[in-house]
Design an enzyme around this catalytic site. Sequence first.
Site, PDB file in Angstrom:
ATOM      1  N   ARG A  73       0.847  -1.320  -0.004  1.00 27.12           N
ATOM      2  CA  ARG A  73      -0.197   0.005  -0.188  1.00 27.12           C
ATOM      3  C   ARG A  73       0.929   1.294  -0.086  1.00 27.12           C
ATOM      4  NH1 ARG A  73      -3.470  -2.251   5.000  1.00 27.12           N
ATOM      5  NH2 ARG A  73      -1.722  -3.633   4.943  1.00 27.12           N
ATOM      6  N   LYS A  97       8.668  -1.062   3.293  1.00 29.64           N
ATOM      7  CA  LYS A  97       7.792  -0.232   4.127  1.00 29.64           C
ATOM      8  C   LYS A  97       8.686   0.232   5.225  1.00 29.64           C
ATOM      9  CE  LYS A  97       4.272  -1.608   6.387  1.00 29.64           C
ATOM     10  NZ  LYS A  97       2.809  -2.044   6.274  1.00 29.64           N
ATOM     11  N   THR A 126       1.656 -12.898   8.959  1.00 30.30           N
ATOM     12  CA  THR A 126       2.379 -12.496  10.146  1.00 30.30           C
ATOM     13  C   THR A 126       2.536 -13.644  11.247  1.00 30.30           C
ATOM     14  OG1 THR A 126       0.026 -11.901  11.056  1.00 30.30           O
ATOM     15  CG2 THR A 126       1.462 -10.281  10.477  1.00 30.30           C
ATOM     16  N   GLU A 171     -10.095 -10.237  10.812  1.00 27.54           N
ATOM     17  CA  GLU A 171      -9.448  -9.172   9.980  1.00 27.54           C
ATOM     18  C   GLU A 171     -10.412  -8.556   9.257  1.00 27.54           C
ATOM     19  OE1 GLU A 171      -6.253  -8.360   9.954  1.00 27.54           O
ATOM     20  OE2 GLU A 171      -6.248  -9.424  11.940  1.00 27.54           O
ATOM     21  N   LYS A 205      33.068  24.385   2.857  1.00 33.13           N
ATOM     22  CA  LYS A 205      33.252  22.862   2.940  1.00 33.13           C
ATOM     23  C   LYS A 205      34.679  22.424   3.297  1.00 33.13           C
ATOM     24  CE  LYS A 205      35.541  20.186   0.476  1.00 33.13           C
ATOM     25  NZ  LYS A 205      36.227  19.422  -0.849  1.00 33.13           N
ATOM     26  N   TYR A 253      32.905  31.136  -1.983  1.00 35.82           N
ATOM     27  CA  TYR A 253      33.200  29.746  -1.606  1.00 35.82           C
ATOM     28  C   TYR A 253      34.662  29.527  -1.098  1.00 35.82           C
ATOM     29  CZ  TYR A 253      34.319  24.845  -2.255  1.00 35.82           C
ATOM     30  OH  TYR A 253      34.783  23.654  -2.070  1.00 35.82           O
ATOM     31  N   ASN A 285      39.637  38.824   7.302  1.00 36.40           N
ATOM     32  CA  ASN A 285      38.541  39.218   6.766  1.00 36.40           C
ATOM     33  C   ASN A 285      38.594  38.639   5.079  1.00 36.40           C
ATOM     34  OD1 ASN A 285      36.140  40.988   6.955  1.00 36.40           O
ATOM     35  ND2 ASN A 285      37.002  41.519   4.648  1.00 36.40           N
TER      36      ASN A 285
HETATM   37  C1  UD1 Z   1      -2.075  -6.596  11.307  1.00 39.93           C
HETATM   38  C2  UD1 Z   1      -2.979  -7.283  12.122  1.00 39.93           C
HETATM   39  C3  UD1 Z   1      -4.210  -6.490  12.345  1.00 39.93           C
HETATM   40  C4  UD1 Z   1      -3.912  -5.221  13.352  1.00 39.93           C
HETATM   41  C5  UD1 Z   1      -2.912  -4.333  12.324  1.00 39.93           C
HETATM   42  C6  UD1 Z   1      -2.247  -3.433  13.300  1.00 39.93           C
HETATM   43  C7  UD1 Z   1      -2.570  -9.740  11.233  1.00 39.93           C
HETATM   44  C8  UD1 Z   1      -3.054 -10.903  10.396  1.00 39.93           C
HETATM   45  N1  UD1 Z   1      -3.295  -8.546  11.278  1.00 39.93           N
HETATM   46  O1  UD1 Z   1      -2.676  -6.156  10.097  1.00 39.93           O
HETATM   47  O2  UD1 Z   1      -5.139  -7.430  13.048  1.00 39.93           O
HETATM   48  O3  UD1 Z   1      -4.801  -4.540  13.479  1.00 39.93           O
HETATM   49  O4  UD1 Z   1      -1.669  -5.486  12.138  1.00 39.93           O
HETATM   50  O5  UD1 Z   1      -1.366  -2.496  12.660  1.00 39.93           O
HETATM   51  O6  UD1 Z   1      -1.724  -9.824  11.926  1.00 39.93           O
HETATM   52  N2  UD1 Z   1       4.902  -9.105   8.155  1.00 39.93           N
HETATM   53  C9  UD1 Z   1       5.993  -9.889   8.042  1.00 39.93           C
HETATM   54  N3  UD1 Z   1       5.693 -11.079   7.277  1.00 39.93           N
HETATM   55  C10 UD1 Z   1       4.414 -11.302   6.575  1.00 39.93           C
HETATM   56  C11 UD1 Z   1       3.562 -10.404   6.694  1.00 39.93           C
HETATM   57  C12 UD1 Z   1       3.844  -9.074   7.580  1.00 39.93           C
HETATM   58  O7  UD1 Z   1       6.853  -9.897   8.406  1.00 39.93           O
HETATM   59  O8  UD1 Z   1       4.469 -12.477   5.807  1.00 39.93           O
HETATM   60  C13 UD1 Z   1       5.157  -7.686   8.967  1.00 39.93           C
HETATM   61  C14 UD1 Z   1       4.960  -6.568   8.094  1.00 39.93           C
HETATM   62  O9  UD1 Z   1       6.230  -6.165   7.591  1.00 39.93           O
HETATM   63  C15 UD1 Z   1       4.476  -5.417   9.299  1.00 39.93           C
HETATM   64  C16 UD1 Z   1       3.678  -6.465  10.307  1.00 39.93           C
HETATM   65  O10 UD1 Z   1       4.164  -7.693  10.062  1.00 39.93           O
HETATM   66  O11 UD1 Z   1       5.472  -4.821   9.874  1.00 39.93           O
HETATM   67  C17 UD1 Z   1       2.144  -6.247  10.184  1.00 39.93           C
HETATM   68  O12 UD1 Z   1       1.840  -6.778   8.694  1.00 39.93           O
HETATM   69  P1  UD1 Z   1       0.650  -5.878   7.751  1.00 39.93           P
HETATM   70  O13 UD1 Z   1       0.583  -6.496   6.445  1.00 39.93           O
HETATM   71  O14 UD1 Z   1       0.908  -4.579   7.971  1.00 39.93           O
HETATM   72  O15 UD1 Z   1      -0.463  -6.240   8.653  1.00 39.93           O
HETATM   73  P2  UD1 Z   1      -1.844  -5.509   8.566  1.00 39.93           P
HETATM   74  O16 UD1 Z   1      -2.692  -5.752   7.532  1.00 39.93           O
HETATM   75  O17 UD1 Z   1      -1.546  -3.936   9.100  1.00 39.93           O
HETATM   76 CA    CA Z   2       0.172  -2.841   9.242  1.00 37.90          CA
END
Ligand code: UD1
Ligand code: CA
Length: 460
Positions: free
Chosen positions: A15, A22, A77, A159, A355, A370, A381
């Site tokens: 996104r 990100k 996650t 979710e 610099k 410069y 001066n």
């Molecule tokens: C997630 C939560 C959601 C919560 C929200 C809060 C889950 C399924 N959902 O959604 O309930 O309200 O965070 O901000 O957990 N990441 C990985 N590997 C992956 C996928 C994600 O490391 O395979 C990391 C991402 O880099 C990020 C974090 O996990 O830092 C959360 O992932 P993201 O895709 O942003 O989850 P949300 O849709 O925001």
């Molecule tokens: Ca998130």
Amino acid sequence: MSTAAIVLCAGAGTRMRSERPKVAHEVLGRPLVQWVVAAARAAGADPVVSVVGHRAEQVRPLVEGTVVAEQPEQRGTADAVACAREALAGFDGSVLVLSGDSPLITGETLRMLADARMREKAACAVLTMRMADPFGYGRIVRGACEGEADLGDVHRIVEQKDATAEEAAICECNSGFYCFDAAALFCALEQVGCENASGEYYLTDVLEILRKGGQRVIAVQAADPQECMGVNSRVQLAEATRVMQQRINRTHMEAGVTMLVPELVWIGPDVTIEPDVELLPMTFLMGATEVGRDTVVGPNSRLTDTHVGVGCTVDETVAVEARIDDGATCGPRAYLRPGAHLMEGAKAGTHVEIKKSTIGPGSKVPHLSYIGDTTMGAGVNIGAGSITCNYDGAAKHATVIGDDVFVGSDTMMVAPVTIGNGAVVGAGSVITKDVPADSLAVARARERVIDDWAKKHAKH
Ligand code: UD1
Ligand code: CA
């Protein structure tokens, strides 16, 4: 009890519509993931495990000092947390699981979350927040299940994509910050499936699995919901920056710094400012910048990794890795590049670029100059429009200017060249040879005067 932390930063962050991962996007000069790691450390977590995956080569340098685990494929996650299993082999205690994309969380709140889990003897405590507009977040479904000991406990998290209209109307949201009992977490992870709208392994499913296994899962509401804000888009990145800016500016104002319009001052987390400093609008203080007492910075100034002493005036100045000693003056419109050092009471004036040079105590470069690769003594001066010609097209060369030298306007000092103590250089000179101390150097065409020339060539 010991506390470890797992910071999730393997996701792609679609996104954001970015080539960069990100968590590498910055809030006030610090990448998102580093804010989260700092909060984990502030909560006393050790070790901190970072799970990297998408564009791992760009994320690894940002999480230096943590234990790095790799998630080869971004399958959700729950899968990400499972990738930290080996790094935490043999660890027994509390595990904070933290979203690497939520920079506003504080160590204090994480500590409170971990303490609540212990106090309530829960396998998991999830930090939640009430949102007027909960769209996009996981919703907390509480109690309501027959036979449960405590109706206030968390039933499950659903979710956005999987929510029924009724569930989507719930305003209590999952922050993405949790504290688990380590053994319970890794055991439950093995049972997580991917039968949902995204086809991903959701960490949020672990909570339902724990509860069904007869363990407690509690929700802890955040006192300040802003702390839980996740950054999924550029709009949210700007929002997080605004919240962090307010938080940092307030701390400095409370410590004695004046900001007439704090909305127009941006200060990074590692900046130190002494009391009675005044920051005028459109000032950016970044990196390890330090500003001493009674100094005025701005308007329109950007200082990065720059030291500013006591009682300085820094007006419309850009400075990077520079040093401005006590009582020095810069600008308006000065550009101090790496290695520029204004010693006590020195001046870099209007449209002046410096610099890798030392401007000695009380020395002045007031207008349109410069100065590069130069060592300048005290009381010098430099006349308007003078330039050190430090580059011959292949290599850089040094200029040395002694104490109390007077350089006339529009002088070119062709390096390498030395101008001795007390010497004077005539305006408009091109200096290619060393000038001995206390001498006068003039290097320009002699003026010729032709009497009555203009009168004879008069057009009428
Ligand atoms: C997630 C939560 C959601 C919560 C929200 C809060 C889950 C399924 N959902 O959604 O309930 O309200 O965070 O901000 O957990 N990441 C990985 N590997 C992956 C996928 C994600 O490391 O395979 C990391 C991402 O880099 C990020 C974090 O996990 O830092 C959360 O992932 P993201 O895709 O942003 O989850 P949300 O849709 O925001
Ligand atoms: Ca998130």
